[in-house]
Design a protein around this motif. Structure first.
Motif, PDB file in Angstrom:
ATOM      1  N   GLU A  46      19.615 -38.655   9.038  1.00  0.00           N
ATOM      2  CA  GLU A  46      20.307 -39.618   8.181  1.00  0.00           C
ATOM      3  C   GLU A  46      21.139 -40.586   9.017  1.00  0.00           C
ATOM      4  O   GLU A  46      21.187 -41.790   8.753  1.00  0.00           O
ATOM      5  CB  GLU A  46      21.207 -38.879   7.189  1.00  0.00           C
ATOM      6  N   ALA A  47      21.789 -40.061  10.064  1.00  0.00           N
ATOM      7  CA  ALA A  47      22.600 -40.909  10.943  1.00  0.00           C
ATOM      8  C   ALA A  47      21.732 -41.963  11.621  1.00  0.00           C
ATOM      9  O   ALA A  47      22.095 -43.145  11.665  1.00  0.00           O
ATOM     10  CB  ALA A  47      23.307 -40.052  11.988  1.00  0.00           C
TER      11      ALA A  47
ATOM     12  N   GLY B 260      30.761 -47.592   6.023  1.00  0.00           N
ATOM     13  CA  GLY B 260      30.845 -46.254   6.583  1.00  0.00           C
ATOM     14  C   GLY B 260      29.808 -46.191   7.686  1.00  0.00           C
ATOM     15  O   GLY B 260      28.653 -46.534   7.466  1.00  0.00           O
ATOM     16  N   ILE B 261      30.214 -45.802   8.881  1.00  0.00           N
ATOM     17  CA  ILE B 261      29.280 -45.798  10.000  1.00  0.00           C
ATOM     18  C   ILE B 261      29.136 -44.387  10.582  1.00  0.00           C
ATOM     19  O   ILE B 261      30.106 -43.639  10.639  1.00  0.00           O
ATOM     20  CB  ILE B 261      29.687 -46.806  11.088  1.00  0.00           C
ATOM     21  N   PRO B 262      27.935 -44.028  10.994  1.00  0.00           N
ATOM     22  CA  PRO B 262      27.710 -42.701  11.569  1.00  0.00           C
ATOM     23  C   PRO B 262      28.238 -42.616  12.996  1.00  0.00           C
ATOM     24  O   PRO B 262      28.115 -43.570  13.769  1.00  0.00           O
ATOM     25  CB  PRO B 262      26.189 -42.547  11.572  1.00  0.00           C
TER      26      PRO B 262
ATOM     27  N   TRP C 146      27.023 -34.954  13.384  1.00  0.00           N
ATOM     28  CA  TRP C 146      27.242 -36.343  12.974  1.00  0.00           C
ATOM     29  C   TRP C 146      28.124 -36.397  11.744  1.00  0.00           C
ATOM     30  O   TRP C 146      28.025 -35.536  10.865  1.00  0.00           O
ATOM     31  CB  TRP C 146      25.905 -37.005  12.668  1.00  0.00           C
TER      32      TRP C 146
ATOM     33  N   ILE D 260      26.939 -35.481   8.131  1.00  0.00           N
ATOM     34  CA  ILE D 260      25.577 -35.897   7.808  1.00  0.00           C
ATOM     35  C   ILE D 260      24.643 -35.359   8.881  1.00  0.00           C
ATOM     36  O   ILE D 260      25.072 -35.045   9.991  1.00  0.00           O
ATOM     37  CB  ILE D 260      25.452 -37.431   7.681  1.00  0.00           C
TER      38      ILE D 260
ATOM     39  N   SER E 212      20.664 -44.643   9.169  1.00  0.00           N
ATOM     40  CA  SER E 212      21.804 -45.521   8.859  1.00  0.00           C
ATOM     41  C   SER E 212      22.082 -46.483  10.004  1.00  0.00           C
ATOM     42  O   SER E 212      22.332 -47.666   9.784  1.00  0.00           O
ATOM     43  CB  SER E 212      23.055 -44.689   8.566  1.00  0.00           C
TER      44      SER E 212
ATOM     45  N   TYR F  30      28.295 -55.250  10.733  1.00  0.00           N
ATOM     46  CA  TYR F  30      28.271 -54.057  11.582  1.00  0.00           C
ATOM     47  C   TYR F  30      28.982 -54.331  12.903  1.00  0.00           C
ATOM     48  O   TYR F  30      29.767 -53.507  13.379  1.00  0.00           O
ATOM     49  CB  TYR F  30      26.840 -53.608  11.808  1.00  0.00           C
TER      50      TYR F  30
ATOM     51  N   SER G 216      32.282 -37.443   5.548  1.00  0.00           N
ATOM     52  CA  SER G 216      31.327 -36.375   5.286  1.00  0.00           C
ATOM     53  C   SER G 216      30.543 -36.069   6.554  1.00  0.00           C
ATOM     54  O   SER G 216      30.443 -36.904   7.454  1.00  0.00           O
ATOM     55  CB  SER G 216      30.360 -36.751   4.158  1.00  0.00           C
TER      56      SER G 216
ATOM     57  N   HIS H 137      34.847 -43.947   8.053  1.00  0.00           N
ATOM     58  CA  HIS H 137      35.360 -45.168   7.419  1.00  0.00           C
ATOM     59  C   HIS H 137      36.855 -45.219   7.665  1.00  0.00           C
ATOM     60  O   HIS H 137      37.564 -44.243   7.428  1.00  0.00           O
ATOM     61  CB  HIS H 137      35.055 -45.171   5.925  1.00  0.00           C
TER      62      HIS H 137
ATOM     63  N   LEU I 104      30.096 -39.344   8.881  1.00  0.00           N
ATOM     64  CA  LEU I 104      30.190 -40.701   8.360  1.00  0.00           C
ATOM     65  C   LEU I 104      31.655 -41.101   8.416  1.00  0.00           C
ATOM     66  O   LEU I 104      32.519 -40.414   7.867  1.00  0.00           O
ATOM     67  CB  LEU I 104      29.672 -40.755   6.922  1.00  0.00           C
TER      68      LEU I 104
END
Length: 94
Positions: free
Chosen positions: A66-67, A4-6, A50, A62, A70, A81, A60, A54, A52
């Motif tokens: 947090e982004a 899961g990437i921001p 931001w 975020i 990550s 990545y 979600s 996938h 998340l």
């Protein structure tokens, strides 16, 4: 490996559940429909927020801190990545 990437919301595509999201400078349409289902009332998502991501879906919302954490961690992961970024760049769900 699937990650899961921001990504940062840039804009919204009218009359769809799609938002343009930027990940490391790569902009792609991402489905935000799952976030609408989770929202209790109108979805509180704006450009600059931001999410998340996938497999083309925003899972979600975020916060920026947090982004950034990550993204720093993901950059250190290396090939996994890079593979995710390549897949994102090659995708198009519009």
């Amino acid at each position: 490996m699937c990650l899961g990437i921001p990504g940062e919301v840039v804009s919204f595509l009218e009359d769809t559940d799609l938002a343009m999201v930027s990940v490391e400078g790569v902009q792609r349409a991402v489905n935000i429909g799952l976030l609408r289902e989770e929202a209790d009332g109108p979805l509180d998502l704006r450009p600059g927020d931001w999410v998340l991501i996938h497999v083309g879906f925003a899972l979600s919302k975020i916060d920026e801190q947090e982004a950034k954490k990550s993204l720093n961690w993901l950059t250190g992961v290396g090939d996994a990545y890079t593979d995710e970024l390549d897949a994102l760049a090659a995708s198009d769900i519009t």
